[in-house]
Design a protein around this motif. Structure first.
Motif, PDB file in Angstrom:
ATOM      1  N   GLY A  79      17.893  19.695  15.843  1.00  0.00           N
ATOM      2  CA  GLY A  79      16.782  20.465  16.380  1.00  0.00           C
ATOM      3  C   GLY A  79      16.698  21.894  15.884  1.00  0.00           C
ATOM      4  N   GLN A  87      12.985  24.343  12.370  1.00  0.00           N
ATOM      5  CA  GLN A  87      11.666  24.497  12.960  1.00  0.00           C
ATOM      6  C   GLN A  87      10.595  24.450  11.869  1.00  0.00           C
ATOM      7  N   ALA A  88       9.340  24.438  12.291  1.00  0.00           N
ATOM      8  CA  ALA A  88       8.232  24.347  11.332  1.00  0.00           C
ATOM      9  C   ALA A  88       8.293  25.464  10.299  1.00  0.00           C
ATOM     10  N   MET A  96       3.144  18.579  11.213  1.00  0.00           N
ATOM     11  CA  MET A  96       4.197  18.331  12.195  1.00  0.00           C
ATOM     12  C   MET A  96       3.691  17.331  13.234  1.00  0.00           C
ATOM     13  N   ILE A  97       4.485  16.303  13.522  1.00  0.00           N
ATOM     14  CA  ILE A  97       4.142  15.290  14.521  1.00  0.00           C
ATOM     15  C   ILE A  97       5.242  15.288  15.577  1.00  0.00           C
ATOM     16  N   ASN A  98       4.845  15.474  16.819  1.00  0.00           N
ATOM     17  CA  ASN A  98       5.835  15.619  17.897  1.00  0.00           C
ATOM     18  C   ASN A  98       6.394  14.296  18.389  1.00  0.00           C
ATOM     19  N   HIS A  99       5.588  13.241  18.363  1.00  0.00           N
ATOM     20  CA  HIS A  99       6.036  11.948  18.889  1.00  0.00           C
ATOM     21  C   HIS A  99       5.671  10.847  17.903  1.00  0.00           C
ATOM     22  N   CYS A 100       6.674  10.148  17.399  1.00  0.00           N
ATOM     23  CA  CYS A 100       6.455   9.068  16.420  1.00  0.00           C
ATOM     24  C   CYS A 100       7.391   7.917  16.768  1.00  0.00           C
ATOM     25  N   ALA A 134       8.093  14.237  11.322  1.00  0.00           N
ATOM     26  CA  ALA A 134       7.742  13.456  12.509  1.00  0.00           C
ATOM     27  C   ALA A 134       8.966  13.295  13.408  1.00  0.00           C
ATOM     28  N   ASN A 135       8.874  13.803  14.608  1.00  0.00           N
ATOM     29  CA  ASN A 135       9.968  13.722  15.577  1.00  0.00           C
ATOM     30  C   ASN A 135       9.943  12.362  16.264  1.00  0.00           C
ATOM     31  N   GLY A 171      12.366  11.489  18.571  1.00  0.00           N
ATOM     32  CA  GLY A 171      13.142  11.555  19.786  1.00  0.00           C
ATOM     33  C   GLY A 171      14.567  11.070  19.580  1.00  0.00           C
ATOM     34  N   VAL A 187      14.522  12.248  13.196  1.00  0.00           N
ATOM     35  CA  VAL A 187      13.294  12.798  12.635  1.00  0.00           C
ATOM     36  C   VAL A 187      13.014  12.121  11.295  1.00  0.00           C
TER      37      VAL A 187
END
Length: 416
Positions: free
Chosen positions: A58, A61-62, A103-107, A138-139, A141, A145
């Motif tokens: 984590g 970052q972007a 950036m994709i938070n949920h994949c 793409a994150n 979880g 990633v």
């Protein structure tokens, strides 16, 4: 360095770091750019997509990804190419838009097949308007990633994509970047090599899984595990696939093998297209020895570098005409003849060290097959062999994917 390679390099501009490109679009690049241009064909733009999956803490970052992208773009002008002009006057200039970061938070895509991968192509790429390159983070979880490189084949080839990814992680690790050092094109290199006329000719051949059936358009791909790594992997796989095809046809199998033209110019580093193809013929019953001998003979004769200057005339065809001439259409997608039985792109071993950085450790990779033909991507991940198999739906239906998977896993295990 062999004398013939020295002679070839002497006929080219010197290999020196370049920060801008301004040259004519080569004929192979013109062809790649034509795919999907016409509304009368069924293909989309020809893309190159690599997906790295790994563990993250984590910390990246972007802004860290963007900083690394900016750094590699500064020394690799092929990442900001744009198309100028038309027909044979078409040129590349490196004053286009830089790569886009998405950036994709949920994949929740599991990378096992093309199902669920639609998000990768949701945003447009454009040769004229830009951007022509995109990075997707793409994150998924649970500390995982995806790092995705997406571009257009007229801009970047497979080995160029590897160079881009290695550069990205060098930047993230704070290491010196290699940049690009070639101001010339793939055709310039082929003409400098002065290879004999190609004998790797197209011949009547068969489809990998039998004749087209049904009327469902489109393509899918699947990952297939083939067990531990072994020697002569490319030859084993090619012969095994040929055996499967020869269950349904007596015609020769034609195996298309992409070849990196950079081998003819030691030290050449570039993101742009320097790939070619040879065709290896396998008759029914031909084994591993025959495949190896025929492939090596083609490489020894530099057939991958053979280029007939008359082909440059095709750059005077409008892109949409070129696309209609060679592409899949509503009228021909069930009846068109195969140019090859299957294509195998051998990516080799996943380089965990080269494609990792503090905050991201890679442990998986997928390279998406090109649509329109049976396309096999071969790679080794953590000592295990796998392929990514792409097929048009008219060649994969009626249980044929399952039958091919079972055949491959059984035969490749038997021959280990």
């Amino acid at each position: 360095m062999p004398l013939e390679q020295v002679d070839a390099l002497s006929r080219l501009p010197p290999l020196t770091p370049v920060t801008e490109i301004n040259r004519r679009v080569s004929t192979p690049e013109y062809y790649h750019a034509s795919v999907g241009v016409s509304p009368k064909t069924l293909e989309g733009p020809r893309k190159v997509i690599f997906v790295l999956a790994g563990v993250t803490d984590g910390s990246l970052q972007a802004e860290d990804w963007q900083r690394a992208i900016d750094q590699i773009t500064a020394v690799n002008p092929g990442l900001r190419l744009r198309w100028n002009g038309s027909l044979g006057f078409s040129r590349w200039t490196s004053d286009g838009l830089p790569p886009r970061l998405r950036m994709i938070n949920h994949c929740d895509w599991d990378l096992s097949s093309s199902a669920g991968a639609e998000f990768i192509t949701e945003t447009p790429l454009s040769l004229r308007e830009g951007p022509t390159v995109e990075f997707i983070i793409a994150n998924q979880g649970n500390g995982r990633v995806l790092v995705i490189l997406r571009t257009l084949h007229a801009i970047v080839d497979g080995m160029g994509s590897f160079h881009v990814l290695y550069e990205l992680f060098r930047a993230l690790r704070g290491e010196p970047l290699l940049g690009s050092n070639a101001s010339f094109s793939d055709v310039d290199l082929m003409l400098a090599v002065q290879a004999p006329k190609s004998e790797s000719m197209h011949r009547p051949t068969c489809w990998l899984t039998g004749e087209p059936e049904g009327d469902t358009q489109g393509d899918d791909w699947w990952r297939i595990k083939l067990g531990p790594v072994r020697k002569q992997l490319l030859a084993h796989l090619s012969v095994t696939l040929a055996e499967f095809a020869h269950q349904r046809s007596e015609l020769p199998v034609m195996v298309a093998i992409p070849v990196d033209l950079r081998r003819h110019a030691p030290g050449l580093i570039s993101t742009t297209n320097f790939s070619s193809m040879v065709l290896v013929r396998l008759e029914k019953g031909d084994g591993i020895g025959v495949f190896k001998e025929r492939l090596q003979a083609l490489l020894d004769a530099k057939r991958d570098a053979a280029f007939a200057p008359i082909l440059n005339l095709t750059r005077w065809l409008p892109l949409c005409w070129f696309d209609q001439l060679l592409g899949r259409t509503e009228k021909n997608y069930l009846t068109r003849k195969p140019l090859e039985t299957f294509l195998i792109s051998n990516l080799g071993r996943l380089d965990v060290e080269g494609m990792s950085a503090p905050g991201f450790i890679v442990d998986d990779m997928v390279a998406l097959p090109q649509p329109g033909t049976p396309f096999v991507v071969l790679c080794t991940i953590d000592g295990e062999v796998e392929i990514i198999l792409g097929l048009p739906r008219i060649l994969s239906n009626h249980g044929r994917v399952e039958a091919l998977t079972t055949f491959l896993q059984q035969r490749m295990t038997d021959n280990a």
